[in-house]
Enzyme design. Structure first.
Site, PDB file in Angstrom:
ATOM      1  N   SER A   1      22.755  16.096 -17.307  1.00 29.05           N
ATOM      2  CA  SER A   1      21.716  15.804 -16.310  1.00 29.05           C
ATOM      3  C   SER A   1      20.427  16.467 -16.772  1.00 29.05           C
ATOM      4  CB  SER A   1      22.137  16.400 -14.959  1.00 29.05           C
ATOM      5  OG  SER A   1      21.025  16.488 -14.100  1.00 29.05           O
TER       6      SER A   1
ATOM      7  N   TYR B   1      24.462  23.520 -10.205  1.00 27.69           N
ATOM      8  CA  TYR B   1      24.667  22.249 -10.916  1.00 27.69           C
ATOM      9  C   TYR B   1      24.089  22.327 -12.330  1.00 27.69           C
ATOM     10  CZ  TYR B   1      24.241  17.137 -11.643  1.00 27.69           C
ATOM     11  OH  TYR B   1      24.322  15.852 -12.127  1.00 27.69           O
TER      12      TYR B   1
HETATM   13  P1  NDP Z   1      29.356   9.608  -8.002  1.00 30.63           P
HETATM   14  O1  NDP Z   1      29.346  10.673  -6.977  1.00 30.63           O
HETATM   15  O2  NDP Z   1      28.948   8.230  -7.653  1.00 30.63           O
HETATM   16  O3  NDP Z   1      30.814   9.534  -8.667  1.00 30.63           O
HETATM   17  C1  NDP Z   1      31.471  10.706  -9.069  1.00 30.63           C
HETATM   18  C2  NDP Z   1      32.810  10.327  -9.646  1.00 30.63           C
HETATM   19  O4  NDP Z   1      33.493  11.550  -9.965  1.00 30.63           O
HETATM   20  C3  NDP Z   1      33.664   9.566  -8.665  1.00 30.63           C
HETATM   21  O5  NDP Z   1      34.377   8.563  -9.308  1.00 30.63           O
HETATM   22  C4  NDP Z   1      34.598  10.628  -8.128  1.00 30.63           C
HETATM   23  O6  NDP Z   1      35.838  10.056  -7.789  1.00 30.63           O
HETATM   24  C5  NDP Z   1      34.778  11.507  -9.374  1.00 30.63           C
HETATM   25  N1  NDP Z   1      35.215  12.842  -8.975  1.00 30.63           N
HETATM   26  C6  NDP Z   1      34.556  13.732  -8.200  1.00 30.63           C
HETATM   27  N2  NDP Z   1      35.320  14.818  -8.001  1.00 30.63           N
HETATM   28  C7  NDP Z   1      36.493  14.593  -8.669  1.00 30.63           C
HETATM   29  C8  NDP Z   1      37.691  15.341  -8.833  1.00 30.63           C
HETATM   30  N3  NDP Z   1      37.852  16.540  -8.273  1.00 30.63           N
HETATM   31  N4  NDP Z   1      38.685  14.809  -9.572  1.00 30.63           N
HETATM   32  C9  NDP Z   1      38.547  13.591 -10.119  1.00 30.63           C
HETATM   33  N5  NDP Z   1      37.429  12.846 -10.023  1.00 30.63           N
HETATM   34  C10 NDP Z   1      36.432  13.348  -9.294  1.00 30.63           C
HETATM   35  O7  NDP Z   1      28.512  10.185  -9.215  1.00 30.63           O
HETATM   36  P2  NDP Z   1      27.573   9.496 -10.320  1.00 30.63           P
HETATM   37  O8  NDP Z   1      28.159   8.216 -10.780  1.00 30.63           O
HETATM   38  O9  NDP Z   1      26.212   9.566  -9.812  1.00 30.63           O
HETATM   39  O10 NDP Z   1      27.665  10.604 -11.464  1.00 30.63           O
HETATM   40  C11 NDP Z   1      28.371  10.430 -12.665  1.00 30.63           C
HETATM   41  C12 NDP Z   1      27.945  11.552 -13.603  1.00 30.63           C
HETATM   42  O11 NDP Z   1      26.562  11.445 -13.900  1.00 30.63           O
HETATM   43  C13 NDP Z   1      28.149  12.950 -13.014  1.00 30.63           C
HETATM   44  O12 NDP Z   1      28.632  13.823 -14.017  1.00 30.63           O
HETATM   45  C14 NDP Z   1      26.750  13.363 -12.587  1.00 30.63           C
HETATM   46  O13 NDP Z   1      26.593  14.766 -12.604  1.00 30.63           O
HETATM   47  C15 NDP Z   1      25.907  12.683 -13.651  1.00 30.63           C
HETATM   48  N6  NDP Z   1      24.521  12.435 -13.227  1.00 30.63           N
HETATM   49  C16 NDP Z   1      24.223  11.580 -12.202  1.00 30.63           C
HETATM   50  C17 NDP Z   1      22.908  11.348 -11.830  1.00 30.63           C
HETATM   51  C18 NDP Z   1      22.547  10.424 -10.714  1.00 30.63           C
HETATM   52  O14 NDP Z   1      21.341  10.333 -10.374  1.00 30.63           O
HETATM   53  N7  NDP Z   1      23.487   9.719 -10.106  1.00 30.63           N
HETATM   54  C19 NDP Z   1      21.796  12.016 -12.528  1.00 30.63           C
HETATM   55  C20 NDP Z   1      22.215  12.903 -13.573  1.00 30.63           C
HETATM   56  C21 NDP Z   1      23.514  13.086 -13.914  1.00 30.63           C
HETATM   57  P3  NDP Z   1      36.750  10.498  -6.558  1.00 30.63           P
HETATM   58  O15 NDP Z   1      35.862  11.026  -5.475  1.00 30.63           O
HETATM   59  O16 NDP Z   1      37.443   9.238  -6.237  1.00 30.63           O
HETATM   60  O17 NDP Z   1      37.667  11.530  -7.143  1.00 30.63           O
END
Ligand code: NDP
Length: 246
Positions: free
Chosen positions: A144, A157
């Site tokens: 990020s 974070y």
């Molecule tokens: P979302 O919140 O939309 O999705 C997060 C995903 O992570 C979900 O599929 C969730 O699945 C999974 N997840 C969360 N906790 C767990 C857990 N304990 N075990 C297994 N799976 C888990 O996030 P984004 O798509 O936005 O983010 C994807 C990546 O990109 C992240 O690493 C984020 O930090 C990074 N990012 C995102 C930005 C943005 O603006 N969106 C900007 C910069 C970086 P479930 O809850 O079903 O387990």
């Protein structure tokens, strides 16, 4: 199905929604068998429905990634079934909390570190031998802009994302002479649940969709990418240059 990733196996974490979901779809459309990991079974099943309808293949793994032994078991299962892993996408992550550094609850700190840092390392550890066994292994760890921007209240974070980038750089230096290529990605602000949590007042429609972001990340998981140990910035659609080591 024919595509650039025919016969390959790709592991995607956080595949139940957001960027991971879209990237899983694109990998499958290129012919990869997608091992899709997340906790939410409904989201994984939606993904499976979409991929199968398009002629692709998945293995769904409902797993809480804070379960380190579960990650080890997943690596063992991939080894037994395929003996290799062609692509690793460490994408699952959590925001934790936006708060002054001294006000973060220890419980929240530990939980966020466990998912964003410990699980990232554990996935790298379990996937490393499998990626080395593949003819052209590729790995991407989602970072990020927060890792570098040092914004007030984003310390937890930011620290987790900086840790991920540091691991990727060392890993790349350890594997530079191999076909394996490993990189970090800054997706930039993306229209997902995590972004809405961080910026509740923002109009999501002003942001790129997770599908658009996933399309920019896909080439990093193909033979097209020869860079390693670098940070790919989706917004700029290029690798950024780190300062040379002292
Ligand atoms: P979302 O919140 O939309 O999705 C997060 C995903 O992570 C979900 O599929 C969730 O699945 C999974 N997840 C969360 N906790 C767990 C857990 N304990 N075990 C297994 N799976 C888990 O996030 P984004 O798509 O936005 O983010 C994807 C990546 O990109 C992240 O690493 C984020 O930090 C990074 N990012 C995102 C930005 C943005 O603006 N969106 C900007 C910069 C970086 P479930 O809850 O079903 O387990």
């Amino acid at each position: 199905m024919t595509g650039r990733l025919q016969g390959r196996v790709a592991l995607v974490t956080g595949a139940s929604r957001g960027i991971g979901y879209q990237l899983a779809k694109l990998l499958a459309a290129e012919g990869a068998h997608v091992v899709a990991v997340a906790r939410t079974v409904g989201g994984l099943e939606d993904l499976d429905d979409e991929i199968r309808a398009a002629g692709g293949a998945t293995t769904l793994v409902p797993l809480d990634l804070t379960d380190m032994a579960g990650i080890d078991r997943l690596g063992g299962a991939i080894h037994e079934r395929w003996g290799k892993l062609d692509a690793l996408v460490v994408n699952a992550g959590a925001l934790g909390v936006l708060a002054p550094i001294g006000h973060i609850q220890a419980k929240v700190f530990d939980k966020t570190m466990r998912l964003n840092v410990d699980a990232t390392w554990r996935l790298i550890r379990t996937a490393d031998p499998l990626l080395r066994a593949a003819p052209a292994g590729r790995a991407v760890v989602m970072s990020s802009g927060a890792a570098h921007s040092a914004k007030a209240y984003w310390g937890l974070y930011a620290a987790t994302k900086a840790a991920g980038e540091a691991m990727v750089k060392s890993w790349a230096n350890e594997t530079r002479s191999l076909p394996l290529r490993v990189n970090s990605v800054n997706p930039g602000a993306t229209r997902t649940a995590m972004r809405a949590l961080a910026m509740p007042g923002e109009d999501p429609q002003t942001l790129p969709s997770p599908a658009e972001v996933a399309a920019s990340v896909l080439p990093l998981l193909t033979d097209e990418t020869t860079e390693t140990g670098r940070l790919f910035d989706v917004r700029q659609n290029r690798f950024l240059t780190y300062r040379d080591p002292d």
